[in-house]
Design a protein around this motif. Structure first.
Motif, mmCIF file in Angstrom:
data_model
loop_
_atom_site.group_PDB
_atom_site.id
_atom_site.type_symbol
_atom_site.label_atom_id
_atom_site.label_comp_id
_atom_site.label_asym_id
_atom_site.label_seq_id
_atom_site.Cartn_x
_atom_site.Cartn_y
_atom_site.Cartn_z
ATOM 1 N N SER A 3 0.814 -1.216 0.000
ATOM 2 C CA SER A 3 0.000 0.000 0.000
ATOM 3 C C SER A 3 0.847 1.264 0.000
ATOM 4 O O SER A 3 0.326 2.346 0.201
ATOM 5 N N GLY A 4 2.147 1.159 -0.196
ATOM 6 C CA GLY A 4 3.006 2.334 -0.251
ATOM 7 C C GLY A 4 3.985 2.370 0.897
ATOM 8 O O GLY A 4 4.124 1.436 1.667
ATOM 9 N N ILE A 5 4.649 3.476 1.025
ATOM 10 C CA ILE A 5 5.656 3.653 2.065
ATOM 11 C C ILE A 5 4.979 3.879 3.400
ATOM 12 O O ILE A 5 4.040 4.668 3.514
ATOM 13 N N ILE A 6 5.482 3.197 4.419
ATOM 14 C CA ILE A 6 4.992 3.380 5.775
ATOM 15 C C ILE A 6 6.084 4.106 6.553
ATOM 16 O O ILE A 6 7.215 3.633 6.639
ATOM 17 N N ILE A 7 5.748 5.243 7.123
ATOM 18 C CA ILE A 7 6.697 6.007 7.929
ATOM 19 C C ILE A 7 6.393 5.726 9.393
ATOM 20 O O ILE A 7 5.266 5.909 9.840
ATOM 21 N N ARG A 8 7.401 5.260 10.108
ATOM 22 C CA ARG A 8 7.232 4.926 11.518
ATOM 23 C C ARG A 8 8.050 5.884 12.363
ATOM 24 O O ARG A 8 9.041 6.446 11.917
ATOM 25 N N ASP A 9 7.630 6.029 13.623
ATOM 26 C CA ASP A 9 8.411 6.827 14.557
ATOM 27 C C ASP A 9 9.782 6.195 14.727
ATOM 28 O O ASP A 9 9.919 4.972 14.689
ATOM 29 N N ALA A 10 10.798 7.027 14.927
ATOM 30 C CA ALA A 10 12.151 6.525 15.152
ATOM 31 C C ALA A 10 12.163 5.674 16.416
ATOM 32 O O ALA A 10 11.670 6.088 17.460
ATOM 33 N N HIS A 11 12.723 4.454 16.301
ATOM 34 C CA HIS A 11 12.722 3.536 17.437
ATOM 35 C C HIS A 11 13.780 2.472 17.242
ATOM 36 O O HIS A 11 13.847 1.846 16.188
ATOM 37 N N TYR A 12 14.623 2.259 18.255
ATOM 38 C CA TYR A 12 15.568 1.156 18.277
ATOM 39 C C TYR A 12 15.065 0.213 19.366
ATOM 40 O O TYR A 12 14.985 0.604 20.540
ATOM 41 N N PRO A 13 14.697 -1.010 19.035
ATOM 42 C CA PRO A 13 14.039 -1.911 19.997
ATOM 43 C C PRO A 13 14.993 -2.624 20.938
ATOM 44 O O PRO A 13 15.113 -3.845 20.916
ATOM 45 N N GLY A 14 15.666 -1.891 21.770
ATOM 46 C CA GLY A 14 16.564 -2.502 22.743
ATOM 47 C C GLY A 14 17.261 -1.439 23.552
ATOM 48 O O GLY A 14 17.168 -0.254 23.269
ATOM 49 N N ARG A 15 17.960 -1.876 24.576
ATOM 50 C CA ARG A 15 18.736 -0.946 25.400
ATOM 51 C C ARG A 15 20.143 -0.908 24.830
ATOM 52 O O ARG A 15 20.710 -1.944 24.506
ATOM 53 N N ALA A 16 20.700 0.271 24.699
ATOM 54 C CA ALA A 16 22.045 0.423 24.162
ATOM 55 C C ALA A 16 22.708 1.632 24.804
ATOM 56 O O ALA A 16 22.031 2.607 25.142
ATOM 57 N N SER A 17 24.003 1.556 24.974
ATOM 58 C CA SER A 17 24.723 2.718 25.486
ATOM 59 C C SER A 17 24.807 3.777 24.389
ATOM 60 O O SER A 17 24.699 3.473 23.201
ATOM 61 N N ILE A 18 25.001 4.994 24.798
ATOM 62 C CA ILE A 18 25.142 6.106 23.856
ATOM 63 C C ILE A 18 26.631 6.235 23.545
ATOM 64 O O ILE A 18 27.445 6.481 24.433
ATOM 65 N N GLU A 19 26.982 6.054 22.280
ATOM 66 C CA GLU A 19 28.383 6.074 21.859
ATOM 67 C C GLU A 19 28.908 7.491 21.660
ATOM 68 O O GLU A 19 30.095 7.745 21.866
ATOM 69 N N ALA A 20 28.054 8.401 21.234
ATOM 70 C CA ALA A 20 28.466 9.785 20.989
ATOM 71 C C ALA A 20 27.226 10.671 20.990
ATOM 72 O O ALA A 20 26.115 10.210 20.767
ATOM 73 N N LEU A 38 14.536 9.428 23.726
ATOM 74 C CA LEU A 38 14.131 8.823 24.993
ATOM 75 C C LEU A 38 14.735 7.426 25.032
ATOM 76 O O LEU A 38 14.509 6.631 24.114
ATOM 77 N N CYS A 39 15.482 7.127 26.070
ATOM 78 C CA CYS A 39 16.058 5.796 26.257
ATOM 79 C C CYS A 39 15.231 5.109 27.339
ATOM 80 O O CYS A 39 15.341 5.443 28.518
ATOM 81 N N LEU A 40 14.391 4.182 26.933
ATOM 82 C CA LEU A 40 13.445 3.521 27.824
ATOM 83 C C LEU A 40 13.698 2.023 27.850
ATOM 84 O O LEU A 40 14.416 1.501 26.991
ATOM 85 N N PRO A 41 13.094 1.302 28.780
ATOM 86 C CA PRO A 41 13.245 -0.151 28.784
ATOM 87 C C PRO A 41 12.806 -0.799 27.457
ATOM 88 O O PRO A 41 13.373 -1.810 27.051
ATOM 89 N N SER A 42 11.852 -0.198 26.776
ATOM 90 C CA SER A 42 11.354 -0.752 25.506
ATOM 91 C C SER A 42 12.262 -0.436 24.330
ATOM 92 O O SER A 42 12.075 -0.957 23.241
ATOM 93 N N GLY A 43 13.229 0.452 24.523
ATOM 94 C CA GLY A 43 14.134 0.810 23.438
ATOM 95 C C GLY A 43 14.428 2.297 23.421
ATOM 96 O O GLY A 43 14.064 3.042 24.329
ATOM 97 N N ILE A 44 15.098 2.706 22.360
ATOM 98 C CA ILE A 44 15.454 4.115 22.189
ATOM 99 C C ILE A 44 14.516 4.706 21.141
ATOM 100 O O ILE A 44 14.401 4.182 20.037
ATOM 101 N N HIS A 45 13.839 5.771 21.523
ATOM 102 C CA HIS A 45 12.808 6.390 20.700
ATOM 103 C C HIS A 45 13.185 7.825 20.346
ATOM 104 O O HIS A 45 13.767 8.530 21.168
ATOM 105 N N GLY A 46 12.809 8.276 19.153
ATOM 106 C CA GLY A 46 12.926 9.685 18.822
ATOM 107 C C GLY A 46 12.018 10.473 19.749
ATOM 108 O O GLY A 46 10.956 9.993 20.164
#
Length: 129
Positions: A3-20, A38-46
């Motif tokens: 059905s076309g391009i789907i734009i999703r909110d920025a999200h990394y599904p995990g906990r990760a340290s901030i490198e820079a 936002l770095c949350l238990p569910s992941g890193i979100h825009g």
């Protein structure tokens, strides 16, 4: 059928340290993100905020939704530390979250240490240039 391009909110599904951080964004998990996060238990979100002076309760809804998994919330307020509004602090306290505002750089460093210690930490980080 596609059905076309789907734009999703920025999200990394995990906990990760901030490198820079800097130049208006962050680097983590060998990826980069332009803007605040936002770095949350569910992941890193825009995250939308760009300035600590406008922070309000609506900016922290996702944090409160995951309050059962968070003890400490580090709030990176930009280049300089700025206090959180009283109503926001009260809302977070009511959810059982201790919020600690500090400069974004300090928040990133503290977040990485607490994450490495496997602490129940979250971070709301305003991007800096």
């Amino acid at each position: 059928m596609n059905s076309g391009i789907i734009i999703r909110d920025a999200h990394y599904p995990g906990r990760a340290s901030i490198e820079a951080y800097g130049n208006g964004g962050f680097r983590f998990a060998e990826m980069s993100h332009r803007g605040s996060i936002l770095c949350l238990p569910s992941g890193i979100h825009g995250w939308d905020p760009t300035d600590a002076s406008g922070l309000g309760e609506d900016d922290f809804k996702a944090v409160v939704e995951q309050a059962a998994e968070i003890d400490i919330l580090l709030v990176g307020t930009g280049i300089e530390m700025r206090p959180l509004p009283a109503a926001l602090k009260a809302m977070l306290r009511e959810a059982g979250i201790h919020a600690d505002p500090m400069s974004t750089g300090s928040a990133v460093r503290t977040y990485n240490v607490l994450l490495a210690e496997d602490r129940r930490v979250a971070a709301a980080l305003i991007a800096v240039d």
